[in-house]
Scaffold this active site. Structure first.
Site, PDB file in Angstrom:
ATOM      1  N   PHE A 231       0.932  -1.143  -0.131  1.00 25.49           N
ATOM      2  CA  PHE A 231      -0.002   0.021   0.093  1.00 25.49           C
ATOM      3  C   PHE A 231       0.884   1.223  -0.043  1.00 25.49           C
ATOM      4  O   PHE A 231       0.756   2.252   0.800  1.00 25.49           O
ATOM      5  CB  PHE A 231      -1.032  -0.177   1.101  1.00 25.49           C
ATOM      6  CG  PHE A 231      -1.796  -1.226   1.446  1.00 25.49           C
ATOM      7  CD1 PHE A 231      -2.833  -1.546   0.816  1.00 25.49           C
ATOM      8  CD2 PHE A 231      -1.363  -2.316   2.596  1.00 25.49           C
ATOM      9  CE1 PHE A 231      -3.508  -2.719   1.014  1.00 25.49           C
ATOM     10  CE2 PHE A 231      -2.005  -3.407   2.405  1.00 25.49           C
ATOM     11  CZ  PHE A 231      -2.962  -3.453   1.897  1.00 25.49           C
ATOM     12  N   SER A 254      -2.561  -0.564  -5.644  1.00 24.50           N
ATOM     13  CA  SER A 254      -3.584  -0.972  -6.708  1.00 24.50           C
ATOM     14  C   SER A 254      -3.703   0.480  -7.703  1.00 24.50           C
ATOM     15  O   SER A 254      -4.523   0.363  -8.546  1.00 24.50           O
ATOM     16  CB  SER A 254      -4.638  -1.212  -6.261  1.00 24.50           C
ATOM     17  OG  SER A 254      -5.252  -0.531  -5.327  1.00 24.50           O
ATOM     18  N   ASP A 307       0.800  -0.550   5.555  1.00 21.79           N
ATOM     19  CA  ASP A 307       0.036   0.661   5.644  1.00 21.79           C
ATOM     20  C   ASP A 307      -1.085   0.818   4.669  1.00 21.79           C
ATOM     21  O   ASP A 307      -1.436   1.610   4.050  1.00 21.79           O
ATOM     22  CB  ASP A 307       0.855   1.697   5.473  1.00 21.79           C
ATOM     23  CG  ASP A 307       0.448   3.088   6.022  1.00 21.79           C
ATOM     24  OD1 ASP A 307      -0.608   3.185   6.796  1.00 21.79           O
ATOM     25  OD2 ASP A 307       0.739   4.291   5.376  1.00 21.79           O
ATOM     26  N   CYS A 347      -5.144   2.587  10.238  1.00 27.18           N
ATOM     27  CA  CYS A 347      -5.534   4.045  10.268  1.00 27.18           C
ATOM     28  C   CYS A 347      -7.215   4.126  10.598  1.00 27.18           C
ATOM     29  O   CYS A 347      -7.936   5.077  10.454  1.00 27.18           O
ATOM     30  CB  CYS A 347      -5.281   4.845   9.434  1.00 27.18           C
ATOM     31  SG  CYS A 347      -5.783   4.402   7.827  1.00 27.18           S
TER      32      CYS A 347
HETATM   33  N1  SAH Z   1       1.920   4.312   2.883  1.00 25.02           N
HETATM   34  C1  SAH Z   1       1.639   5.439   2.459  1.00 25.02           C
HETATM   35  C2  SAH Z   1      -0.070   5.878   2.379  1.00 25.02           C
HETATM   36  C3  SAH Z   1      -0.898   4.526   2.180  1.00 25.02           C
HETATM   37  S1  SAH Z   1      -2.551   4.794   1.904  1.00 25.02           S
HETATM   38  C4  SAH Z   1       2.279   6.643   2.821  1.00 25.02           C
HETATM   39  O1  SAH Z   1       3.082   6.637   3.465  1.00 25.02           O
HETATM   40  O2  SAH Z   1       2.301   7.622   2.033  1.00 25.02           O
HETATM   41  C5  SAH Z   1      -3.241   3.285   1.274  1.00 25.02           C
HETATM   42  C6  SAH Z   1      -2.816   2.916  -0.216  1.00 25.02           C
HETATM   43  O3  SAH Z   1      -3.630   1.776  -0.556  1.00 25.02           O
HETATM   44  C7  SAH Z   1      -3.365   3.820  -1.352  1.00 25.02           C
HETATM   45  O4  SAH Z   1      -2.440   4.463  -1.927  1.00 25.02           O
HETATM   46  C8  SAH Z   1      -4.483   2.925  -2.069  1.00 25.02           C
HETATM   47  O5  SAH Z   1      -4.203   3.128  -3.445  1.00 25.02           O
HETATM   48  C9  SAH Z   1      -3.661   1.422  -1.733  1.00 25.02           C
HETATM   49  N2  SAH Z   1      -4.863   0.411  -1.622  1.00 25.02           N
HETATM   50  C10 SAH Z   1      -6.001   0.439  -1.359  1.00 25.02           C
HETATM   51  N3  SAH Z   1      -6.247  -0.883  -1.501  1.00 25.02           N
HETATM   52  C11 SAH Z   1      -5.544  -1.515  -2.246  1.00 25.02           C
HETATM   53  C12 SAH Z   1      -5.056  -3.088  -2.285  1.00 25.02           C
HETATM   54  N4  SAH Z   1      -6.208  -3.993  -2.053  1.00 25.02           N
HETATM   55  N5  SAH Z   1      -4.009  -3.529  -2.877  1.00 25.02           N
HETATM   56  C13 SAH Z   1      -3.148  -2.569  -3.058  1.00 25.02           C
HETATM   57  N6  SAH Z   1      -3.160  -1.201  -2.720  1.00 25.02           N
HETATM   58  C14 SAH Z   1      -4.406  -0.937  -2.129  1.00 25.02           C
END
Ligand code: SAH
Length: 403
Positions: A231, A254, A307, A347
């Site tokens: 993520f 994603s 995350d 979160c």
């Molecule tokens: N760690 C990042 C913030 C994460 S926010 C930082 O420090 O900036 C959560 C992210 O998860 C988003 O970018 C979203 O696009 C992604 N996401 C949501 N569901 C997902 C999934 N099933 N697989 C991969 N990514 C996903």
């Protein structure tokens, strides 16, 4: 301002949360409104015994029927009120040594800064403002003016498009409310790493400032490690891991636009030899699937960051969210090399630290790994949690090491 304020009369016994200085007055606590109020108007909050306890913003469409501006029933809510509150919040950040030199910083953290429904994140000379409640929406002009006065920023972008506005009956509002769009893309220095911030189309106000300290922790742990960042959004954790000398960093998200932002961030730091693109691999895909695929492929890592987005926006979604947290943590544990680190976060407001820890513990057991918590983690000090407002503590994390 009318001479006699509209009064919100509480049901008997429902004044108790106000004595604890909790700023939310729920629908069920309201007996009736005496007088008229439009959404966002300031009302006097009156206990059943007739005592005036607070001044609050009326929000007729929301289950949170009113949010307290002031527990001093004599304090007038006007432009000067917002100047005082905003200046105090900005001053708190300026006097925090941990935040010295940071270009990216949350200046206003809603209820915990005495400003319900107001979020303001500073990115260099730009502020991104998010108003999420009927009361804060009404005072837009005063809040913008107060921010300009307290910080002297060149521009403010309003990004009031969060879903929670629907609960208040508010339409999305976006646009430049002070100054003009900058000619070059915005970016901030975060502890020596340059990161782009898209206030117009990025997530939240453009960036996840709340993880700043945890990204720095990742950097401290990353030397010579193989890192998996799940993520990853625009790669904040990934870039800090590279800055810490990681041997390799594989990042998954994603969202195509998020990964495009991550690649742009790599380019912003290209002058630093640690950001050699051969060390960084970016994968567009679903984390739940990818973790299973890595297991099949026998791929392992020394450090994994999990995350995910908010799986449980409220307690009502807690059970389904718990299953999702369990799943990613379980599959994460399986991919860790002996002695490896897991940095795992939630979160979700609906999942407390205690429950989160239980979920992670259950995941370790099911993965057949013995592990210990080295550190409990949270958002940085620019995201304070008022003691009377535990709801403000949404981000929780654990640094876990496996045997
Ligand atoms: N760690 C990042 C913030 C994460 S926010 C930082 O420090 O900036 C959560 C992210 O998860 C988003 O970018 C979203 O696009 C992604 N996401 C949501 N569901 C997902 C999934 N099933 N697989 C991969 N990514 C996903």
């Amino acid at each position: 301002m009318p001479l006699i304020m509209t009064q919100l009369l509480l049901k008997p016994g429902r004044e108790r949360s106000l004595f604890r200085r909790h700023p939310w007055i729920f629908e069920g606590a309201v007996d009736h409104l005496e007088g008229r109020a439009r959404p966002g108007d300031t009302v006097d909050v009156i206990a059943a015994n007739g005592a005036c306890l607070a001044r609050a913003a009326w929000s007729p469409q929301s289950q949170i029927r009113a949010r307290v501006w002031s527990f001093d029933p004599h304090e007038i809510v006007d432009d000067a009120f917002f100047k005082r509150r905003v200046a105090a919040a900005v001053e708190r950040r300026l006097s925090m040594p941990q935040l010295a030199g940071q270009e990216g910083m949350r200046l206003l953290h809603g209820e915990s800064d005495g400003l319900p429904g107001v979020i303001a994140d500073r990115y260099g000379d730009t502020i991104c403002l998010q108003l999420t409640a009927a009361g804060s929406d009404k005072w837009r002009k005063a809040i913008v003016g107060a921010l300009v006065k307290a910080t002297g920023v060149a521009r403010i972008y309003e990004r009031s498009d969060s879903d929670v506005r629907k609960l208040e009956g508010l339409e999305p509002v976006t646009g430049w409310v002070h100054g003009e769009a900058p000619d070059i893309p915005l970016s901030i220095d975060e502890n020596g790493v340059r990161l782009g911030v898209d206030v117009v189309a990025g997530h939240k106000t453009g960036f996840y400032l709340d993880q700043r300290d945890n990204r720095l922790l990742t950097r401290a742990l990353a030397k010579d490690k193989s890192v998996l960042n799940c993520f990853c959004y625009t790669g904040g954790f990934s870039l800090q891991a590279l800055a810490g000398g990681a041997a390799s960093v594989l990042s998954i998200d994603s969202s195509g636009p998020a990964l495009a932002g991550a690649r742009a961030n790599m380019a912003l730091n290209a002058a630093n030899p640690l950001f050699e693109t051969s060390r960084a691999e970016w994968l567009e895909g679903d984390v739940f699937e990818a973790l299973r695929t890595f297991r099949k492929e026998g791929r392992t890592f020394d450090l994994i960051v999990l995350d995910p987005p908010k799986f449980a926006p409220s307690a009502a979604h807690a059970e389904r969210a718990a299953r999702a947290y369990k799943d990613i943590n379980l599959h994460g544990f399986r991919l860790l090399n002996p002695g490896g680190y897991l940095l795992t976060y939630s979160c979700s407001g609906g999942i407390g630290l205690e429950l989160f820890q239980k979920i992670v513990a259950g995941a370790a057991v099911d993965a057949g790994r013995d592990a210990r918590i080295l550190q409990r983690l949270s958002a940085g000090p620019d995201h304070p949690v008022a003691l009377h407002f535990p709801e403000g503590e949404y981000l929780k994390g654990l640094l876990v090491q496996v045997d």
